[in-house]
Design a protein around this motif. Structure first.
Motif, PDB file in Angstrom:
ATOM      1  N   SER A 160       0.833  -1.203   0.000  1.00 50.50           N
ATOM      2  CA  SER A 160       0.000   0.000   0.000  1.00 50.50           C
ATOM      3  C   SER A 160       0.868   1.254   0.000  1.00 50.50           C
ATOM      4  O   SER A 160       0.545   2.242  -0.639  1.00 50.50           O
ATOM      5  CB  SER A 160      -0.908   0.025   1.234  1.00 50.50           C
TER       6      SER A 160
ATOM      7  N   LYS B 142       3.929   7.254  -3.737  1.00 51.75           N
ATOM      8  CA  LYS B 142       3.362   8.574  -3.462  1.00 51.75           C
ATOM      9  C   LYS B 142       2.368   8.512  -2.313  1.00 51.75           C
ATOM     10  O   LYS B 142       2.336   9.397  -1.442  1.00 51.75           O
ATOM     11  CB  LYS B 142       2.680   9.110  -4.725  1.00 51.75           C
ATOM     12  N   TYR B 143       1.547   7.480  -2.313  1.00 53.35           N
ATOM     13  CA  TYR B 143       0.581   7.337  -1.229  1.00 53.35           C
ATOM     14  C   TYR B 143       1.288   7.139   0.103  1.00 53.35           C
ATOM     15  O   TYR B 143       0.933   7.740   1.113  1.00 53.35           O
ATOM     16  CB  TYR B 143      -0.344   6.161  -1.528  1.00 53.35           C
TER      17      TYR B 143
ATOM     18  N   GLY C 230       2.559  10.278   1.505  1.00 56.76           N
ATOM     19  CA  GLY C 230       1.493  11.051   2.119  1.00 56.76           C
ATOM     20  C   GLY C 230       1.140  10.539   3.504  1.00 56.76           C
ATOM     21  O   GLY C 230       0.970  11.329   4.439  1.00 56.76           O
ATOM     22  N   ILE C 231       1.046   9.225   3.628  1.00 52.92           N
ATOM     23  CA  ILE C 231       0.743   8.637   4.933  1.00 52.92           C
ATOM     24  C   ILE C 231       1.884   8.922   5.908  1.00 52.92           C
ATOM     25  O   ILE C 231       1.673   9.251   7.081  1.00 52.92           O
ATOM     26  CB  ILE C 231       0.505   7.127   4.798  1.00 52.92           C
TER      27      ILE C 231
ATOM     28  N   PRO D 138      -0.343  18.570   2.621  1.00 54.16           N
ATOM     29  CA  PRO D 138       0.550  19.186   1.643  1.00 54.16           C
ATOM     30  C   PRO D 138      -0.235  19.692   0.439  1.00 54.16           C
ATOM     31  O   PRO D 138      -1.324  19.192   0.130  1.00 54.16           O
ATOM     32  CB  PRO D 138       1.493  18.038   1.250  1.00 54.16           C
TER      33      PRO D 138
ATOM     34  N   ALA E 237      -2.476  17.668  -2.314  1.00 53.12           N
ATOM     35  CA  ALA E 237      -2.713  16.319  -1.781  1.00 53.12           C
ATOM     36  C   ALA E 237      -3.956  15.695  -2.379  1.00 53.12           C
ATOM     37  O   ALA E 237      -4.064  14.482  -2.494  1.00 53.12           O
ATOM     38  CB  ALA E 237      -2.824  16.370  -0.265  1.00 53.12           C
ATOM     39  N   GLU E 238      -4.929  16.567  -2.766  1.00 48.91           N
ATOM     40  CA  GLU E 238      -6.181  16.014  -3.264  1.00 48.91           C
ATOM     41  C   GLU E 238      -6.098  15.661  -4.743  1.00 48.91           C
ATOM     42  O   GLU E 238      -7.018  15.073  -5.292  1.00 48.91           O
ATOM     43  CB  GLU E 238      -7.334  17.006  -3.042  1.00 48.91           C
ATOM     44  N   LEU E 239      -4.966  15.974  -5.385  1.00 47.35           N
ATOM     45  CA  LEU E 239      -4.856  15.675  -6.808  1.00 47.35           C
ATOM     46  C   LEU E 239      -4.581  14.198  -6.988  1.00 47.35           C
ATOM     47  O   LEU E 239      -3.751  13.610  -6.302  1.00 47.35           O
ATOM     48  CB  LEU E 239      -3.736  16.503  -7.446  1.00 47.35           C
ATOM     49  N   GLN E 240      -5.241  13.625  -7.946  1.00 49.16           N
ATOM     50  CA  GLN E 240      -5.043  12.207  -8.198  1.00 49.16           C
ATOM     51  C   GLN E 240      -4.093  12.039  -9.360  1.00 49.16           C
ATOM     52  O   GLN E 240      -4.164  12.754 -10.347  1.00 49.16           O
ATOM     53  CB  GLN E 240      -6.370  11.546  -8.531  1.00 49.16           C
ATOM     54  N   GLN E 241      -3.193  11.102  -9.210  1.00 48.05           N
ATOM     55  CA  GLN E 241      -2.239  10.826 -10.292  1.00 48.05           C
ATOM     56  C   GLN E 241      -2.916   9.901 -11.292  1.00 48.05           C
ATOM     57  O   GLN E 241      -3.160   8.744 -11.009  1.00 48.05           O
ATOM     58  CB  GLN E 241      -0.996  10.168  -9.726  1.00 48.05           C
ATOM     59  N   GLU E 242      -3.281  10.450 -12.450  1.00 52.97           N
ATOM     60  CA  GLU E 242      -4.007   9.662 -13.425  1.00 52.97           C
ATOM     61  C   GLU E 242      -3.050   9.028 -14.421  1.00 52.97           C
ATOM     62  O   GLU E 242      -2.049   9.615 -14.786  1.00 52.97           O
ATOM     63  CB  GLU E 242      -4.990  10.556 -14.218  1.00 52.97           C
TER      64      GLU E 242
ATOM     65  N   LYS F  28      -2.368  -5.910 -11.584  1.00 46.57           N
ATOM     66  CA  LYS F  28      -2.524  -5.611 -10.160  1.00 46.57           C
ATOM     67  C   LYS F  28      -2.417  -6.888  -9.347  1.00 46.57           C
ATOM     68  O   LYS F  28      -2.981  -7.910  -9.700  1.00 46.57           O
ATOM     69  CB  LYS F  28      -3.888  -4.963  -9.924  1.00 46.57           C
TER      70      LYS F  28
ATOM     71  N   PHE G 261      -5.348  -0.947  -6.052  1.00 50.51           N
ATOM     72  CA  PHE G 261      -5.570  -2.308  -5.592  1.00 50.51           C
ATOM     73  C   PHE G 261      -5.053  -2.482  -4.180  1.00 50.51           C
ATOM     74  O   PHE G 261      -3.960  -2.051  -3.839  1.00 50.51           O
ATOM     75  CB  PHE G 261      -4.842  -3.264  -6.547  1.00 50.51           C
TER      76      PHE G 261
ATOM     77  N   ILE H  38      -5.907  -1.098  -1.444  1.00 56.34           N
ATOM     78  CA  ILE H  38      -6.018   0.015  -0.501  1.00 56.34           C
ATOM     79  C   ILE H  38      -7.496   0.307  -0.304  1.00 56.34           C
ATOM     80  O   ILE H  38      -8.207   0.683  -1.236  1.00 56.34           O
ATOM     81  CB  ILE H  38      -5.298   1.285  -0.993  1.00 56.34           C
TER      82      ILE H  38
ATOM     83  N   HIS I 142      -9.529  15.769   6.053  1.00 54.21           N
ATOM     84  CA  HIS I 142      -9.793  15.752   4.613  1.00 54.21           C
ATOM     85  C   HIS I 142     -11.188  15.204   4.344  1.00 54.21           C
ATOM     86  O   HIS I 142     -11.953  15.737   3.522  1.00 54.21           O
ATOM     87  CB  HIS I 142      -8.729  14.892   3.939  1.00 54.21           C
TER      88      HIS I 142
ATOM     89  N   SER J 174     -10.090  12.507  -3.194  1.00 55.98           N
ATOM     90  CA  SER J 174      -8.801  11.963  -3.581  1.00 55.98           C
ATOM     91  C   SER J 174      -7.740  12.537  -2.642  1.00 55.98           C
ATOM     92  O   SER J 174      -7.775  13.723  -2.304  1.00 55.98           O
ATOM     93  CB  SER J 174      -8.486  12.357  -5.033  1.00 55.98           C
ATOM     94  N   GLN J 175      -6.816  11.700  -2.205  1.00 56.73           N
ATOM     95  CA  GLN J 175      -5.746  12.184  -1.342  1.00 56.73           C
ATOM     96  C   GLN J 175      -4.505  11.334  -1.569  1.00 56.73           C
ATOM     97  O   GLN J 175      -4.580  10.104  -1.639  1.00 56.73           O
ATOM     98  CB  GLN J 175      -6.161  12.105   0.132  1.00 56.73           C
ATOM     99  N   PHE J 176      -3.408  12.008  -1.726  1.00 62.62           N
ATOM    100  CA  PHE J 176      -2.117  11.334  -1.925  1.00 62.62           C
ATOM    101  C   PHE J 176      -2.168  10.392  -3.135  1.00 62.62           C
ATOM    102  O   PHE J 176      -1.546   9.335  -3.128  1.00 62.62           O
ATOM    103  CB  PHE J 176      -1.713  10.540  -0.681  1.00 62.62           C
ATOM    104  N   GLY J 177      -2.911  10.800  -4.144  1.00 57.64           N
ATOM    105  CA  GLY J 177      -2.945  10.008  -5.370  1.00 57.64           C
ATOM    106  C   GLY J 177      -3.919   8.849  -5.353  1.00 57.64           C
ATOM    107  O   GLY J 177      -4.008   8.091  -6.317  1.00 57.64           O
TER     108      GLY J 177
END
Lengths: 377, 215
Positions: free
Chosen positions: A52, A65-66, A69-70, A81, A84-89, A167, B53, B55, B101, B184-187
């Motif tokens: 994770s 990246k997650y 953040g954690i 930060p 933080a709410e941006l999602q990496q697409e 995955k 996956f 999480i 958040h 969304s948070q931390f991607g």
């Protein structure tokens, strides 16, 4: 397609600047390999697998990246930060890294205070399916007021390629720690000096990881990494770790097994482990195994080793633990270690660790330690 | 003549008695016990998958409060005037930053307030008890998030032990129904559907009225 190319160019520009900065920092500091800073106690927050937060499915090493953040969220001054709410697409190119410098002060009441400085640089480069992971460490000699022990050392500690076709499935080839049940090789490293002496702790290996919401399986085959102290310690073996996720992602129990051969000794090992988060603050980590070795002299030895740790995290930035370790050789010596510790995570870049280690063996000893870790990521 | 008359009377009386004996008894309507029941300190847990996956985001609150009117007649059970509420501040995921958040992006209204999550239903129809003596009651009402109420239905399993009712239920909330964007948070982005699990115990309170229920 054009946006993907733009993304790669932007990432490379940022990456090249960061590499220059980080390389300069790494060269400036003389230190020893920083201990793996995995947090298996994250099972308390319903994180049953290391993947994770970590690039490597077996835990430890660079954070994704997650995970960053954690990691950031578990500090005393945790503000969200920017972005933080941006999602990496999409499947973008990633450059993940961290560099750490740890100043340690060890005090043995019967001896002198000793100082050591460790630095490490770790990086993972690639996209979602293919990543190359590299780690480099520099260690200073241990310094005391009147003497110096050891010598400065530096070297690559990890280099492997990871391929994730889909995955929940990953293949790894290269040099890395061997998988363990607790996801942190450091927890059972003290037993290796007896039940697996002189064999590389990060051998060259081929590994397969498979995981889903219920199972976590790692199988591996390994060989020497070329840095063994003598050819007789070049071990070759196969092994596996299998864990079962129980109780709503709050408990994982499993088995470990390994068989290896070297000119110095053949080795068979089997063990059990459990990662348990009783509440959001309290939990237990335990791994115990039995090792049977047959030396090239014909002598057979059986070692029973284990690590059991109760952790209590009253607040995300304050992590306490009490670890008990044992190593018993049938017909031989026994060692017990009691290690309480407190970690204060001041910011995402700065943390303090207070710990002590009480060793009970033929001659008892005790060490009190304070560590200051500075991290850039 | 006199004998025939007596015989006819006798036959008539006998027949009358016979008919009377065979006629069904007038129904006895069982008494209905009605009582108010308050819930204090029940728990709510939520679980939502994400785009990554393995999480999931999980959280809980131990501050579920509520009230209902419980009508019981023999083994039959009926709930009326159901009200339940959870304070948003009591919902925790284990990470303070993530809790903040969550409150900001899911529960906060445009004027900066975070009203309680509320559920209300006029009644819940309950099935007869099964072999394990559990009764399933389907509560259909409205669930209000961020002050916006939408229809919501949840089956509740009720088991009586002494004078206490132990209740559990599983449901799901779709964020987009409430106009809430998937945070969304931390991607990592959550899924649209959030699974809920409720658990609470209720002790039957003082009776509020007694009535008969027609069969």
């Amino acid at each position: 397609m054009k946006s993907a190319v733009r993304n790669v160019r932007a990432a490379l520009t940022i990456a090249s600047r960061r590499v220059a900065h980080v390389t300069a920092l790494a060269i400036l500091v003389l230190a020893a390999a920083a201990p793996a800073a995995a947090y298996p106690n994250m099972i308390r927050l319903h994180y049953p697998t290391c993947v994770s937060c970590h690039v490597s499915p077996q835990g430890g090493g660079v954070l994704n990246k997650y995970g960053k953040g954690i990691d950031f969220a578990l500090t005393l001054r945790a503000d969200e930060p920017e972005g933080a709410e941006l999602q990496q697409e999409g499947d973008v190119f990633r450059f993940l890294y961290d560099t750490r410098a740890t100043l340690g002060v060890d005090r043995d009441p019967k001896g002198e205070t000793e100082y050591g400085l460790n630095t490490s640089f770790r990086t993972a480069v690639g996209n979602e399916k293919n990543q190359v992971v590299y780690a480099f460490a520099v260690r200073s000699p241990t310094l005391a007021r009147t003497r110096r022990t050891g010598a400065a050392s530096m070297g690559m500690s990890r280099l492997y390629w990871m391929y994730q076709p889909t995955k929940g499935l990953a293949f790894v080839v290269g040099r890395d720690d061997l998988p363990t049940g607790l996801g942190s090789g450091g927890m059972t490293s003290f037993a290796r000096r007896v039940n697996n002496p002189n064999v590389s702790s990060a051998p060259t290996q081929v590994k397969l990881f498979w995981w889903n919401t219920r199972w976590q399986v790692a199988t591996y085959a390994y060989g020497p990494d070329g840095l063994e102290t003598a050819p007789q310690y070049e071990g070759r073996g196969v092994g596996g770790v299998a864990g079962l996720n129980l109780w709503k992602d709050r408990a994982v129990v499993g088995l470990t097994a390994r068989v290896s051969k070297a000119d110095a000794f053949d080795r068979q090992n089997a063990g059990l482990f459990v990662r348990l988060g009783l509440t959001e603050q309290l939990g237990l980590l335990a791994e115990h195994d039995v090792t049977r070795r047959e030396l090239n002299t014909g002598i057979r030895q059986t070692h029973v080793a284990g690590h059991a740790e109760v952790f209590y995290v009253p607040a995300g930035w304050l992590q306490t633990a009490l670890a008990i370790q044992h190593l018993n050789t049938t017909g031989g010596a026994s060692t017990y270690r009691l290690s309480p510790s407190v970690e204060v995570r001041l910011t995402g870049n700065l943390r303090l660790v207070f710990s002590s280690r009480h060793v009970y063996e033929a001659v008892d000893s005790r060490v009190y330690s304070v560590g200051l870790q500075v991290k850039a990521q | 003549m006199k004998c025939i008359s007596s015989a006819l009377v006798f036959v008539g009386l006998s027949a009358g008695a016979l008919v009377a004996a065979q006629a069904p008894a007038a129904p006895q309507t069982p008494a209905v016990e009605a009582a108010s029941a308050d819930v204090r300190g029940g728990s709510v847990t939520f679980d939502v998958g994400t785009n990554v996956f393995a999480i999931n985001v999980r959280g809980a609150s131990g501050a579920l409060n509520g009230r209902a009117r419980v009508l019981q007649s023999g083994d039959a059970l009926r709930l009326e005037d159901i009200e339940a509420a959870v304070a948003v501040e009591s919902l925790r995921t284990g990470l303070k930053l993530r809790d903040g958040h969550m409150r900001k992006y899911i529960f906060q209204t445009p004027d900066g307030k975070a009203p309680d999550v509320r559920f209300s239903a006029k009644s819940a129809e309950c099935s007869p008890a099964d072999a394990s003596r559990a009764v399933t009651c389907v509560a259909s009402g409205e669930l209000a998030i961020r002050g916006t109420a939408k229809p919501f239905s949840i089956p509740l399993k009720v088991v009586r032990t002494g004078d206490e009712f132990r209740v559990s239920g599983d449901g799901a909330v779709v964020l987009s129904t409430y106009g809430i964007d998937r945070p969304s948070q931390f991607g990592v982005k959550t899924n649209d559907e959030v699974k809920l699990h409720l658990e609470f115990s209720v002790k039957s309170g003082p009776p509020v009225s007694a009535s008969t229920v027609p069969r």
